[in-house]
Motif scaffolding. Sequence first.
Motif, PDB file in Angstrom:
ATOM      1  N   VAL A 187      -0.338   3.417  -5.287  1.00  0.00           N
ATOM      2  CA  VAL A 187       0.083   4.639  -4.588  1.00  0.00           C
ATOM      3  C   VAL A 187       0.616   4.284  -3.204  1.00  0.00           C
ATOM      4  CG1 VAL A 187      -0.708   6.812  -3.568  1.00  0.00           C
ATOM      5  CG2 VAL A 187      -1.494   6.155  -5.846  1.00  0.00           C
ATOM      6  N   GLN A 188      -0.097   3.403  -2.510  1.00  0.00           N
ATOM      7  CA  GLN A 188       0.342   2.988  -1.176  1.00  0.00           C
ATOM      8  C   GLN A 188       1.694   2.275  -1.231  1.00  0.00           C
ATOM      9  OE1 GLN A 188      -3.709   1.191  -0.152  1.00  0.00           O
ATOM     10  NE2 GLN A 188      -3.016   1.901   1.842  1.00  0.00           N
ATOM     11  N   GLU A 189       1.898   1.501  -2.283  1.00  0.00           N
ATOM     12  CA  GLU A 189       3.181   0.808  -2.441  1.00  0.00           C
ATOM     13  C   GLU A 189       4.309   1.808  -2.663  1.00  0.00           C
ATOM     14  OE1 GLU A 189       5.300  -2.417  -5.463  1.00  0.00           O
ATOM     15  OE2 GLU A 189       3.130  -2.122  -5.543  1.00  0.00           O
ATOM     16  N   ARG A 190       4.041   2.846  -3.452  1.00  0.00           N
ATOM     17  CA  ARG A 190       5.070   3.848  -3.754  1.00  0.00           C
ATOM     18  C   ARG A 190       5.412   4.693  -2.531  1.00  0.00           C
ATOM     19  NH1 ARG A 190       5.935   7.492  -9.042  1.00  0.00           N
ATOM     20  NH2 ARG A 190       7.193   9.157  -8.138  1.00  0.00           N
ATOM     21  N   TYR A 191       4.393   4.991  -1.713  1.00  0.00           N
ATOM     22  CA  TYR A 191       4.603   5.877  -0.566  1.00  0.00           C
ATOM     23  C   TYR A 191       4.497   5.146   0.773  1.00  0.00           C
ATOM     24  CZ  TYR A 191       4.419   9.692  -3.913  1.00  0.00           C
ATOM     25  OH  TYR A 191       4.670  10.530  -4.977  1.00  0.00           O
ATOM     26  N   LEU A 192       4.917   3.885   0.784  1.00  0.00           N
ATOM     27  CA  LEU A 192       5.059   3.101   2.010  1.00  0.00           C
ATOM     28  C   LEU A 192       3.803   3.095   2.872  1.00  0.00           C
ATOM     29  CD1 LEU A 192       8.701   4.174   3.002  1.00  0.00           C
ATOM     30  CD2 LEU A 192       7.960   2.270   1.574  1.00  0.00           C
ATOM     31  N   GLY A 193       2.661   2.899   2.210  1.00  0.00           N
ATOM     32  CA  GLY A 193       1.418   2.732   2.948  1.00  0.00           C
ATOM     33  C   GLY A 193       0.540   3.959   3.029  1.00  0.00           C
ATOM     34  N   LEU A 194       1.048   5.118   2.620  1.00  0.00           N
ATOM     35  CA  LEU A 194       0.224   6.328   2.672  1.00  0.00           C
ATOM     36  C   LEU A 194      -0.897   6.253   1.637  1.00  0.00           C
ATOM     37  CD1 LEU A 194       2.670   9.342   3.162  1.00  0.00           C
ATOM     38  CD2 LEU A 194       1.618   7.854   4.873  1.00  0.00           C
ATOM     39  N   LEU A 195      -2.059   6.767   2.011  1.00  0.00           N
ATOM     40  CA  LEU A 195      -3.191   6.821   1.097  1.00  0.00           C
ATOM     41  C   LEU A 195      -3.033   8.003   0.145  1.00  0.00           C
ATOM     42  CD1 LEU A 195      -6.018   6.295   3.750  1.00  0.00           C
ATOM     43  CD2 LEU A 195      -5.154   4.589   2.128  1.00  0.00           C
ATOM     44  N   PRO A 196      -3.653   7.962  -1.029  1.00  0.00           N
ATOM     45  CA  PRO A 196      -3.587   9.112  -1.936  1.00  0.00           C
ATOM     46  C   PRO A 196      -3.987  10.422  -1.252  1.00  0.00           C
ATOM     47  CG  PRO A 196      -4.541   7.242  -3.075  1.00  0.00           C
ATOM     48  CD  PRO A 196      -4.386   6.826  -1.640  1.00  0.00           C
ATOM     49  N   SER A 197      -5.008  10.373  -0.418  1.00  0.00           N
ATOM     50  CA  SER A 197      -5.487  11.584   0.251  1.00  0.00           C
ATOM     51  C   SER A 197      -4.470  12.152   1.238  1.00  0.00           C
ATOM     52  CB  SER A 197      -6.795  11.290   0.990  1.00  0.00           C
ATOM     53  OG  SER A 197      -6.599  10.282   1.968  1.00  0.00           O
ATOM     54  N   GLN A 198      -3.467  11.355   1.618  1.00  0.00           N
ATOM     55  CA  GLN A 198      -2.455  11.817   2.569  1.00  0.00           C
ATOM     56  C   GLN A 198      -1.247  12.474   1.883  1.00  0.00           C
ATOM     57  OE1 GLN A 198      -2.118   7.910   4.604  1.00  0.00           O
ATOM     58  NE2 GLN A 198      -2.510   9.037   6.512  1.00  0.00           N
ATOM     59  N   LEU A 199      -1.203  12.448   0.557  1.00  0.00           N
ATOM     60  CA  LEU A 199      -0.034  12.997  -0.138  1.00  0.00           C
ATOM     61  C   LEU A 199       0.127  14.503   0.066  1.00  0.00           C
ATOM     62  CD1 LEU A 199       0.087  10.875  -3.417  1.00  0.00           C
ATOM     63  CD2 LEU A 199       1.106  10.448  -1.177  1.00  0.00           C
ATOM     64  N   PRO A 200      -0.969  15.295   0.089  1.00  0.00           N
ATOM     65  CA  PRO A 200      -0.784  16.720   0.417  1.00  0.00           C
ATOM     66  C   PRO A 200      -0.247  16.925   1.842  1.00  0.00           C
ATOM     67  CG  PRO A 200      -2.883  16.391  -0.679  1.00  0.00           C
ATOM     68  CD  PRO A 200      -2.351  15.026  -0.354  1.00  0.00           C
TER      69      PRO A 200
END
Length: 224
Positions: free
Chosen positions: A117-130
Amino acid sequence: EFRPSHCVMTFDTPEPTFRHNMYPEYKAHRSETPEGLYSQFDRVRQVVEAFDVPIFELPGYEADDLLGSLSSIASQYGLHTIIVTGDTDALQLVGPRISVLLNAGSGNQKIYDESAVQERYLGLLPSQLPELKALQGDTSDNIPGVPGIGEKTGIKLIQHYNTLDNLYAHVNEVESARIKDLLIANKELAYRSKALAKIVVDLPLKFNVEQSQFSKFERKKVVT
C-alpha cells in the motif's frame, strides 16, 4: 489457492446507507444495475449458502463496512484475513493481520500488505487513505473532495501534514496560495468527504468462529 480455514461473504442491501443520508449525491451518478445482474446475485448467494459460508448484510451499511468490522473482529481472534475485492477502498483496512487481494479483472490480481500500500501511494499508510480521499475525492463513488486538488497534490499534503486535522491546524502555512485558498473555502466538504470514504470497523456483528470454518459443507448439497 489460499486454503482458508474460515470464510465469510458480505453483501450490500438495497436500502440507502448512512452515507446517502450524509450526502444525497453519494454514488448518485452511477447507472442502474443491469437487470440480468440481479439474478446472478441470487445465484452467487445460492452457491455461498450451499458451501455453508455465513453471509453478512446490514441495512444502512455497505458490504465494505461489514468487511472492515469482520476483519477487525477476526484479528482479535488471532486470524489473518485476506479481503477479496475489486474495490481499492478496502486498502485502508490493510494492517498486520489484514491483507487485500485486489482483483482488477482478467486475472490481474495483487495482494496488498502494508508495504505494498505504501509503495502504491508513495509512502502513505493504509490508515491515511481516507485522509487522501478527503482531498482528492473519488469519482467512482461521487465523493467530492476539495475541488482543484488531485491525487498528486493530495499525497504531498498528507505526506507533510499526516492528517486532515493537522493540515487544517496549519493551513496558513501551506506554501501555495491557490491550494491554501481551496482548502479554506472547502473545509466542510473535505471533512464530509473523509467521513464518506472512511470504512466502518466497529459494527457490533455476531461473528461465530466455529460457524465460519470453511471445511464443514456437505458435498451433496453443493453438487445438487
